[in-house]
Design an enzyme around this catalytic site. Structure first.
Site: not given
Ligand SMILES: Cc1cc2nc3c(=O)[nH]c(=O)nc-3n(C[C@H](O)[C@H](O)[C@H](O)COP(=O)(O)O)c2cc1C
Length: 409
Positions: A210, A279, A289, A323
């Site tokens: 993220n 999450d 790969k 947070f």
């Protein structure tokens, strides 16, 4: 230092182009409840007039060793008594040389030599002056004498050259000075902080992550360290340099972050869970790969362990601060998250206000309700968050342990 809320600083201004930044620093200190008196070298007055500093601080500027306006007739003694620190910004190469060798041939250098308080200097000079072995020798002597050196930074210089020697920006100086002056309310305490994103591998090269920069968590770690805490910072992948003031644990995935937190949470007094932990994580990352094909690809995700909730459930565990970054319904979601995780305090912000930015605008939620903090650099927001957490922590009985530690030292 005692528990006074107002701090006092003698700001020394020497002869460098960056003297104009000292005017902004003086204002910033005053805005932060720090009383400022200014003393200038003769060369300093060539760059910015004493009238500017007198107008900003409301107090006459001291420039003359022989100033008869001081009751004792000894300005160099009176100026440094009763102040919490002398801060010389900008500090010229010449002034550093004088400090290093104990010269006292004008008011500011004599005051520094006769001081009974800590000394902080913020060098500012041309890069060749900075690199000169003589300057570096002088800095080594000053460090050895316990003088705090703030900066300098690298970048464009007033002379047109580029390199090391720029004065730190007023906001950076302000933070460093406030850190230095802040009461060490967390002395003897262990603080654990997580920061940054996590990276969940899909295969050997790809992953889910993220946009968390890690800045808020790193700022929290620095603020806690400035308050005297023994800080451990567990960080996911960021581009930030590891902070010198914290033990640094580098992790990649949510599982690694969980392990690192488990290893340190038991000993921590406070836990700031700032990291944007994934999450969900791929259930079975490919060992090589994944080759491209024309077919749709499904990646099965399983939930990760909720690190904060787990620490919050630990018997005798640390005081937990969560947070929450939301894109809407901030108050509702944040309070719901705080109650669900059974934590005393949560800091909430809108993702559009924070991710990847230097500044932040947050609201703290606790049992007493909402406490909004105005938009400010993340370092200043971090200090306010840590101070709020420490106040709640002490109110819950954290203080007696602190008192015991103090007595023992
Ligand atoms: C235009 C100009 C700019 C200067 N800028 C700097 C500077 O940024 N840093 C520095 O160390 N000296 C600088 N100097 C040299 C100092 O002003 C000089 O060494 C002076 O003696 C310093 O005196 P002080 O340390 O008593 O303030 C500059 C000189 C001039 C003329």
């Amino acid at each position: 230092m005692d528990d006074r809320t107002t701090r006092r600083v003698l700001l020394g201004v020497t002869g460098g182009v960056a003297a104009y930044k000292a005017a902004e620093l003086a204002r910033a200190l005053l805005r932060n409840n720090v009383e400022v008196r200014v003393a200038m070298t003769d060369a300093g007055t060539r760059f910015v007039t004493p009238a500017t500093f007198q107008a900003l601080t409301g107090r006459p500027v001291a420039t003359d060793l022989w100033d008869a306006g001081f009751t004792s007739g000894m300005a160099h003694i009176e100026l440094s008594r009763g102040v919490d620190a002398i801060v010389v910004a900008p500090a010229s190469a010449n002034f550093l040389a004088k400090l290093a060798h104990g010269l006292a041939d004008d008011l500011l250098s004599t005051t520094c030599l006769a001081r009974a308080c800590p000394l902080l200097v913020a060098p500012a000079m041309n890069r060749e002056m900075w690199d000169n072995p003589a300057t570096q020798r002088n800095l080594a002597l000053l460090r050895g004498d316990g003088v705090a050196i703030l900066g300098p930074a690298a970048g464009d210089q007033a002379c047109g050259e580029v390199g090391m020697g720029r004065l730190l920006e007023p906001e950076e100086l302000l933070q460093a000075i406030l850190d230095f002056l802040s009461p060490k309310r967390l002395a003897g305490r262990k603080v654990l902080v997580t920061a940054g994103p996590t990276f969940e591998a899909i295969d050997t090269v790809r992953g889910i992550t993220n946009q968390s920069s890690g800045r808020m968590g790193y700022a929290i770690a620095a603020a806690a360290a400035a308050m005297g805490a023994d800080v451990t910072l567990v960080s996911g992948p960021t581009s930030l340099p590891p902070p010198a003031s914290a033990h640094f644990v580098y992790v990649t995935s949510a599982a690694e972050m969980l392990n690192a937190v488990n290893a340190h949470a038991g000993a921590a007094d406070l836990f700031f869970s700032v990291a944007a932990v994934a999450d969900y994580t791929p259930e079975a990352p490919a060992a090589r790969k994944i080759k491209k094909s024309g077919e749709p690809l499904e990646i099965k995700l399983r939930p990760t362990v909720d690190i904060l909730a787990q620490v919050a459930r630990m018997p005798g565990g640390p005081f937990c601060v969560g947070f929450a970054a939301e894109s809407e319904n901030l108050a509702e979601y944040a309070q719901a998250k705080r109650r669900k995780k059974a934590i005393p305090m949560i800091v909430a912000n809108l993702v559009q206000h924070t991710v990847g930015r230097e500044e932040n605008e947050v609201t703290i939620y606790d049992e007493a309700g909402a406490h909004a903090l105005a938009r400010a650099p993340k370092s200043r927001i971090a200090r306010a968050i840590v101070e709020h957490a420490v106040a709640l922590f002490e109110a819950r009985g954290g203080a007696p342990r602190l008192a015991t530690v103090k007595q023992a030292s």
